[in-house]
Design an enzyme around this catalytic site. Structure first.
Site, PDB file in Angstrom:
ATOM      1  N   GLU A   1      52.716  45.136  47.484  1.00  0.00           N
ATOM      2  CA  GLU A   1      51.469  44.266  47.538  1.00  0.00           C
ATOM      3  C   GLU A   1      51.055  43.084  46.384  1.00  0.00           C
ATOM      4  O   GLU A   1      51.249  42.473  45.730  1.00  0.00           O
ATOM      5  CB  GLU A   1      50.116  45.067  47.651  1.00  0.00           C
ATOM      6  CG  GLU A   1      49.068  44.212  47.186  1.00  0.00           C
ATOM      7  CD  GLU A   1      48.034  45.003  46.745  1.00  0.00           C
ATOM      8  OE1 GLU A   1      46.708  44.802  46.078  1.00  0.00           O
ATOM      9  OE2 GLU A   1      47.961  46.021  47.731  1.00  0.00           O
TER      10      GLU A   1
ATOM     11  N   ASP B   1      51.920  39.419  45.771  1.00  0.00           N
ATOM     12  CA  ASP B   1      50.850  38.571  45.257  1.00  0.00           C
ATOM     13  C   ASP B   1      51.688  37.414  44.137  1.00  0.00           C
ATOM     14  O   ASP B   1      51.346  36.391  44.387  1.00  0.00           O
ATOM     15  CB  ASP B   1      49.224  39.681  44.615  1.00  0.00           C
ATOM     16  CG  ASP B   1      49.648  38.761  43.887  1.00  0.00           C
ATOM     17  OD1 ASP B   1      47.653  38.083  44.203  1.00  0.00           O
ATOM     18  OD2 ASP B   1      49.530  38.440  41.857  1.00  0.00           O
TER      19      ASP B   1
ATOM     20  N   ASP C   1      45.097  43.094  51.338  1.00  0.00           N
ATOM     21  CA  ASP C   1      46.720  43.854  50.506  1.00  0.00           C
ATOM     22  C   ASP C   1      47.509  44.009  51.450  1.00  0.00           C
ATOM     23  O   ASP C   1      48.696  43.474  51.405  1.00  0.00           O
ATOM     24  CB  ASP C   1      45.732  44.991  50.437  1.00  0.00           C
ATOM     25  CG  ASP C   1      44.854  45.200  49.051  1.00  0.00           C
ATOM     26  OD1 ASP C   1      44.713  43.857  48.613  1.00  0.00           O
ATOM     27  OD2 ASP C   1      44.241  46.670  48.828  1.00  0.00           O
TER      28      ASP C   1
ATOM     29  N   GLU D   1      49.821  40.892  51.825  1.00  0.00           N
ATOM     30  CA  GLU D   1      50.289  40.601  50.268  1.00  0.00           C
ATOM     31  C   GLU D   1      51.390  41.648  50.517  1.00  0.00           C
ATOM     32  O   GLU D   1      52.982  40.708  50.265  1.00  0.00           O
ATOM     33  CB  GLU D   1      49.639  40.621  48.944  1.00  0.00           C
ATOM     34  CG  GLU D   1      48.810  39.118  48.986  1.00  0.00           C
ATOM     35  CD  GLU D   1      47.458  39.520  47.567  1.00  0.00           C
ATOM     36  OE1 GLU D   1      47.554  38.602  46.809  1.00  0.00           O
ATOM     37  OE2 GLU D   1      48.092  41.033  47.096  1.00  0.00           O
TER      38      GLU D   1
END
Length: 249
Positions: A62, A66, A135, A138
């Site tokens: 994650e 990001d 989440d 990502e």
């Protein structure tokens, strides 16, 4: 003499849970293959990992995803909106990559059913939570980056987020009322909205009318020259309704 039932190990539980769902539709929606090991990791929420012997979870992926997402969107906005100042494209990016923007994409690819959740999160409808959906999205982008490199990961981001990027400056500064409405409903623990639309007029001059409802109650009606604009207008009205009716649940 009764036989003691063998306890399922964490790895066995992980394999059984992962194999209980056909993940090919998700791969098809992403448009890129992900090696099984990375896909399992990307879909493993910490609640499942913690309930099954502290297995690895998707939080590191994650973190990676990001960064991939942010740079991909920032680069495209920079190239696509050449006359917009930094302050504008910064706000566009923030809205596009927000929790609610990510959750929007997750719902479009039906991600929720693929996430490996612990029993507690399942009982609390974790597959529909914006935070978990965002989440995990990502994490999948992080997995794609590790498997294929930045260029393929960026192309995946731009394909999934194309509409959000293309409409980012529709009102000068980006305002996605559908995402804002989802945010307001989530704050009240209400179900996600449903949209219905009708079209009138000749083909070259059509008018679309959209309604947005929650629990069967229409919160807003909007009109536009296409379905998306009508739904945005309806969502805008619904946000106003919620502001005027704080007791609505």
């Amino acid at each position: 003499m009764s036989r003691r039932k063998k306890r399922v190990t964490g790895e066995q539980a992980l394999r059984l849970e992962f194999e209980s769902v056909d993940h090919q539709p998700l791969i098809d929606a992403l448009g890129v293959d992900i090696p099984r090991e990375l896909l399992v990791l990307a879909l493993t929420h910490r609640s499942f990992a913690n309930e099954n012997g502290m297995l690895p979870n998707n939080e590191r992926l994650e973190f990676l995803g990001d960064s991939v997402l942010g740079l991909s969107v920032a680069g495209q906005l920079y190239q696509q909106y050449t006359s917009s100042p930094e302050s504008d494209i910064s706000k566009m990016r923030a809205s596009i990559v927000s929790r609610y923007g990510l959750a929007d994409i997750a719902r479009e690819i039906n991600l929720g059913q693929h996430i490996l959740l612990g029993k507690g999160e399942q009982l609390h409808d974790g597959r529909s939570k914006d935070s978990i959906l965002a989440d995990t999205t990502e994490a999948l982008l992080g997995a794609i980056y590790l498997a294929h490199g930045f260029e393929i990961a960026r192309d995946t981001v731009l394909r999934l987020f194309k509409h959000k990027i293309d409409t980012a400056s529709a009102t000068g500064l980006h305002q996605d009322w559908k995402t804002t409405l989802q945010e307001r409903l989530a704050e009240r623990n209400l179900e996600m909205p449903t949209y219905t639309s009708t079209v009138t007029g000749p083909e070259h001059e059509q008018t679309f009318t959209a309604e947005v409802a929650v629990h069967g109650t229409v919160l807003g009606t909007g009109v536009g020259t296409n379905k998306k604009l009508a739904e945005q207008a309806a969502a805008h009205k619904a946000v106003g309704f919620l502001q005027d009716n704080p007791a609505f649940v």
